[in-house]
Design a protein around this motif. Structure first.
Motif, PDB file in Angstrom:
ATOM      1  N   GLU A  91      15.479 -24.189  44.399  1.00 17.05           N
ATOM      2  CA  GLU A  91      14.383 -23.447  44.580  1.00 17.05           C
ATOM      3  C   GLU A  91      14.498 -22.684  46.101  1.00 17.05           C
ATOM      4  O   GLU A  91      14.512 -23.160  46.832  1.00 17.05           O
ATOM      5  CB  GLU A  91      13.001 -24.167  44.976  1.00 17.05           C
ATOM      6  N   PRO A  92      14.530 -21.260  45.896  1.00 18.06           N
ATOM      7  CA  PRO A  92      14.743 -20.496  46.991  1.00 18.06           C
ATOM      8  C   PRO A  92      13.876 -20.807  48.126  1.00 18.06           C
ATOM      9  O   PRO A  92      14.195 -20.833  49.415  1.00 18.06           O
ATOM     10  CB  PRO A  92      14.754 -19.174  46.549  1.00 18.06           C
ATOM     11  N   TRP A  93      12.591 -21.066  47.738  1.00 17.50           N
ATOM     12  CA  TRP A  93      11.533 -21.241  48.889  1.00 17.50           C
ATOM     13  C   TRP A  93      11.703 -22.413  49.576  1.00 17.50           C
ATOM     14  O   TRP A  93      11.503 -22.398  50.882  1.00 17.50           O
ATOM     15  CB  TRP A  93      10.009 -20.962  48.456  1.00 17.50           C
ATOM     16  N   ALA A  94      12.059 -23.438  48.937  1.00 15.89           N
ATOM     17  CA  ALA A  94      12.188 -24.886  49.245  1.00 15.89           C
ATOM     18  C   ALA A  94      13.473 -24.754  50.382  1.00 15.89           C
ATOM     19  O   ALA A  94      13.711 -25.483  51.340  1.00 15.89           O
ATOM     20  CB  ALA A  94      12.318 -25.789  48.243  1.00 15.89           C
ATOM     21  N   GLU A  95      14.498 -24.042  49.681  1.00 13.50           N
ATOM     22  CA  GLU A  95      15.778 -24.026  50.455  1.00 13.50           C
ATOM     23  C   GLU A  95      15.712 -23.368  51.812  1.00 13.50           C
ATOM     24  O   GLU A  95      16.133 -23.676  53.001  1.00 13.50           O
ATOM     25  CB  GLU A  95      16.888 -23.408  49.568  1.00 13.50           C
ATOM     26  N   PRO A 109      22.625 -24.325  64.599  1.00 14.69           N
ATOM     27  CA  PRO A 109      22.102 -23.001  64.937  1.00 14.69           C
ATOM     28  C   PRO A 109      22.237 -22.229  63.431  1.00 14.69           C
ATOM     29  O   PRO A 109      21.506 -21.298  62.918  1.00 14.69           O
ATOM     30  CB  PRO A 109      22.361 -22.397  66.073  1.00 14.69           C
ATOM     31  N   ARG A 110      23.458 -22.484  62.706  1.00  9.91           N
ATOM     32  CA  ARG A 110      23.848 -21.449  61.775  1.00  9.91           C
ATOM     33  C   ARG A 110      22.953 -22.051  60.516  1.00  9.91           C
ATOM     34  O   ARG A 110      22.700 -20.938  59.817  1.00  9.91           O
ATOM     35  CB  ARG A 110      25.345 -21.754  61.378  1.00  9.91           C
ATOM     36  N   ARG A 111      22.230 -23.015  60.620  1.00  8.68           N
ATOM     37  CA  ARG A 111      21.519 -23.101  59.412  1.00  8.68           C
ATOM     38  C   ARG A 111      20.179 -22.157  59.444  1.00  8.68           C
ATOM     39  O   ARG A 111      19.838 -21.665  58.569  1.00  8.68           O
ATOM     40  CB  ARG A 111      20.986 -24.642  59.521  1.00  8.68           C
ATOM     41  N   ARG A 112      19.677 -22.162  60.529  1.00  7.43           N
ATOM     42  CA  ARG A 112      18.512 -21.024  60.866  1.00  7.43           C
ATOM     43  C   ARG A 112      18.971 -19.669  60.498  1.00  7.43           C
ATOM     44  O   ARG A 112      18.128 -18.865  60.058  1.00  7.43           O
ATOM     45  CB  ARG A 112      17.956 -21.559  62.333  1.00  7.43           C
ATOM     46  N   GLN A 113      20.317 -19.330  60.914  1.00 13.06           N
ATOM     47  CA  GLN A 113      20.494 -18.100  60.771  1.00 13.06           C
ATOM     48  C   GLN A 113      20.803 -17.534  59.190  1.00 13.06           C
ATOM     49  O   GLN A 113      20.383 -16.758  58.683  1.00 13.06           O
ATOM     50  CB  GLN A 113      22.134 -17.655  61.297  1.00 13.06           C
ATOM     51  N   GLU A 114      21.001 -18.923  58.384  1.00 12.33           N
ATOM     52  CA  GLU A 114      21.032 -18.756  56.955  1.00 12.33           C
ATOM     53  C   GLU A 114      19.714 -18.593  56.310  1.00 12.33           C
ATOM     54  O   GLU A 114      19.542 -17.803  55.391  1.00 12.33           O
ATOM     55  CB  GLU A 114      21.559 -19.843  56.421  1.00 12.33           C
ATOM     56  N   ALA A 115      18.865 -19.285  57.072  1.00 15.40           N
ATOM     57  CA  ALA A 115      17.384 -18.945  56.736  1.00 15.40           C
ATOM     58  C   ALA A 115      16.975 -17.763  56.941  1.00 15.40           C
ATOM     59  O   ALA A 115      16.200 -17.160  55.945  1.00 15.40           O
ATOM     60  CB  ALA A 115      16.315 -20.096  57.526  1.00 15.40           C
ATOM     61  N   GLY A 116      17.389 -16.782  58.178  1.00 11.16           N
ATOM     62  CA  GLY A 116      17.077 -15.729  58.109  1.00 11.16           C
ATOM     63  C   GLY A 116      17.549 -14.812  57.275  1.00 11.16           C
ATOM     64  O   GLY A 116      16.786 -13.770  56.712  1.00 11.16           O
ATOM     65  N   LEU A 117      18.940 -14.888  56.839  1.00 12.53           N
ATOM     66  CA  LEU A 117      19.369 -14.278  55.905  1.00 12.53           C
ATOM     67  C   LEU A 117      18.826 -14.312  54.662  1.00 12.53           C
ATOM     68  O   LEU A 117      18.588 -13.391  53.798  1.00 12.53           O
ATOM     69  CB  LEU A 117      20.996 -14.495  55.861  1.00 12.53           C
ATOM     70  N   LEU A 118      18.518 -15.426  54.155  1.00 17.46           N
ATOM     71  CA  LEU A 118      17.686 -15.562  52.843  1.00 17.46           C
ATOM     72  C   LEU A 118      16.412 -14.935  52.793  1.00 17.46           C
ATOM     73  O   LEU A 118      16.220 -14.129  51.814  1.00 17.46           O
ATOM     74  CB  LEU A 118      17.473 -17.345  52.629  1.00 17.46           C
ATOM     75  N   LEU A 119      15.740 -15.012  53.920  1.00 18.05           N
ATOM     76  CA  LEU A 119      14.265 -14.318  53.983  1.00 18.05           C
ATOM     77  C   LEU A 119      14.540 -12.632  53.924  1.00 18.05           C
ATOM     78  O   LEU A 119      13.939 -11.981  53.389  1.00 18.05           O
ATOM     79  CB  LEU A 119      13.770 -14.882  55.303  1.00 18.05           C
ATOM     80  N   ARG A 121      16.865 -11.184  52.401  1.00 20.46           N
ATOM     81  CA  ARG A 121      17.244 -10.923  51.099  1.00 20.46           C
ATOM     82  C   ARG A 121      16.008 -11.041  50.109  1.00 20.46           C
ATOM     83  O   ARG A 121      15.881 -10.163  48.880  1.00 20.46           O
ATOM     84  CB  ARG A 121      18.402 -11.605  50.433  1.00 20.46           C
ATOM     85  N   HIS A 122      15.114 -11.753  50.674  1.00 22.12           N
ATOM     86  CA  HIS A 122      14.198 -12.129  49.542  1.00 22.12           C
ATOM     87  C   HIS A 122      12.545 -12.389  50.199  1.00 22.12           C
ATOM     88  O   HIS A 122      12.060 -13.387  50.625  1.00 22.12           O
ATOM     89  CB  HIS A 122      14.467 -13.602  48.779  1.00 22.12           C
ATOM     90  N   PRO A 123      12.395 -11.092  50.906  1.00 20.09           N
ATOM     91  CA  PRO A 123      11.098 -11.119  51.739  1.00 20.09           C
ATOM     92  C   PRO A 123       9.722 -11.779  51.148  1.00 20.09           C
ATOM     93  O   PRO A 123       8.940 -12.312  51.951  1.00 20.09           O
ATOM     94  CB  PRO A 123      10.876  -9.723  51.807  1.00 20.09           C
TER      95      PRO A 123
END
Length: 370
Positions: A91-95, A109-119, A121-123
């Motif tokens: 689930e994208p929102w859960a991930e 910190p790379r995890r939070r960077q991945e979260a930012g990229l995911l957001l 791409r999918h605002p």
């Protein structure tokens, strides 16, 4: 004999085995076991039974009775979460939430960077539900949702089974968000300012305040609006006697002599009161408010924090009180400062009456972190 701390991840089966072992050893007249009974049984019986062994087992861990100890284990199970062990979600929102929030086990910190990229791409993930709205500080969308469904303010969910306020406090995103406004909305709709969880079953609550202040053994960053968010929570009734927050900003992680968080907590009653709802739930597993102040002064002495030491002394910290964590070694703050070469702190303590081998008032109740 001192009261012992429960082992990590205590199970009822393990404690039952301990009680049965004690029963056998007492009946075999083992001196050490007889001494335990003399110390912890209020009325040692002539015929020692299993119920007596269970009572002694409970009392040696600081609980008044075996039922109280069992109740404690139920509470631990209820509030235990292991966010660092949660697997990736389809689930994208859960991930997004899994990556965006501190989990105190794998906070690269790379995890939070991945979260930012995911957001990026999918605002739409920012407003997928109350939990993502809280994590991104989407106050306007949250206001609309809560107007239609006030109960969403306290609904547990998402990858960690948290309430929205916890996702808000533990999220670490680079983008702008109206976090304080979002937190105020949640509180106005019934969110608990003392919401928290027991990390992997350890009995030191990670509360909303803990998340706001950050810090810890991984030097986790504070929330971008840490002080304003913490003040809002305290004004809403959060208990300032937050042992995990103090550990994360004191004994755990990289030490700084910054006093901002301590000043705020002291303003709202750190070191006073009964310890709030978490102390009511966990009882002897947590340190008393008074003991928290002892530990903070011991930390200032051990790590070299003259500003902290002065502030704590000004607010009534016991100059010769003993810290409860094993790292203090049963030494007074003055001894700790001298042994670690912190001359300025030692001089402050000496001027306030600090000495070697001072008060034994420091109980070793539940230790925090570490």
């Amino acid at each position: 004999m001192p009261i012992q701390r429960l082992p990590d991840h205590p199970s009822l089966e393990l404690l039952r085995k301990q009680a049965k072992t004690l029963l056998r050893r007492v009946r075999a007249d083992v001196p050490e076991s007889r001494a335990l009974v003399a110390e912890f049984h209020p009325r040692p019986p002539q015929v020692f039974r299993l119920a007596d062994a269970q009572l002694v087992t409970a009392r040696r861990y600081g609980f008044a009775s075996w039922p109280r100890l069992k109740e404690h284990l139920v509470t631990v199970e209820r509030y235990t979460r292991s966010p660092h062990l949660v697997e990736p979600s389809q689930e994208p929102w859960a991930e997004f939430l899994r990556l965006a929030c501190l989990n105190y086990g794998a906070d690269d910190p790379r995890r939070r960077q991945e979260a930012g990229l995911l957001l990026s791409r999918h605002p739409h993930l920012a407003t997928a539900n109350a939990h993502t709205m809280a994590a991104t500080g989407a106050a306007d969308a949250l206001a609309d949702l809560l107007a239609a469904d006030p109960g969403a303010a306290r609904a547990q969910g998402g990858p960690f089974g948290w309430e929205p306020l916890l996702y808000l406090a533990y999220a670490r995103l680079d983008g702008p968000g109206r976090y304080v406004a979002a937190a105020r909305l949640l509180l106005d709709h019934g969110a608990d300012p003392d919401a928290g969880f027991l990390w992997d079953g350890l009995t030191s609550p990670f509360t909303v305040l803990t998340g706001a202040f950050g810090g810890g053994e991984g030097d986790q960053p504070p929330h971008p609006e840490a002080m304003a968010l913490a003040r809002l929570l305290l004004e809403a009734g959060a208990d300032p006697n937050d042992g995990q927050a103090l550990y994360n900003r004191g004994l755990g992680g990289t030490f700084s002599d910054d006093t901002a968080h301590l000043r705020l907590l002291l303003e709202f009653g750190l070191g006073r009161g009964e310890g709030g709802p978490w102390h009511a739930r966990l009882g002897p597993a947590l340190q008393s408010p008074r003991q928290l102040l002892r530990d903070e002064l011991a930390t200032a002495a051990l790590r070299g924090g003259p500003r902290r030491a002065r502030l704590l002394l000004d607010h009534g910290a016991e100059v010769n009180g003993l810290g409860g964590h094993p790292v203090y070694g049963g030494r007074t703050p003055y001894e700790l400062a001298l042994l670690n070469g912190h001359t300025e702190v030692a001089e402050l303590l000496a001027a306030a009456g600090g000495s070697a081998g001072g008060s034994a008032g420091g109980s070793v109740g539940g230790s925090v972190g570490g």
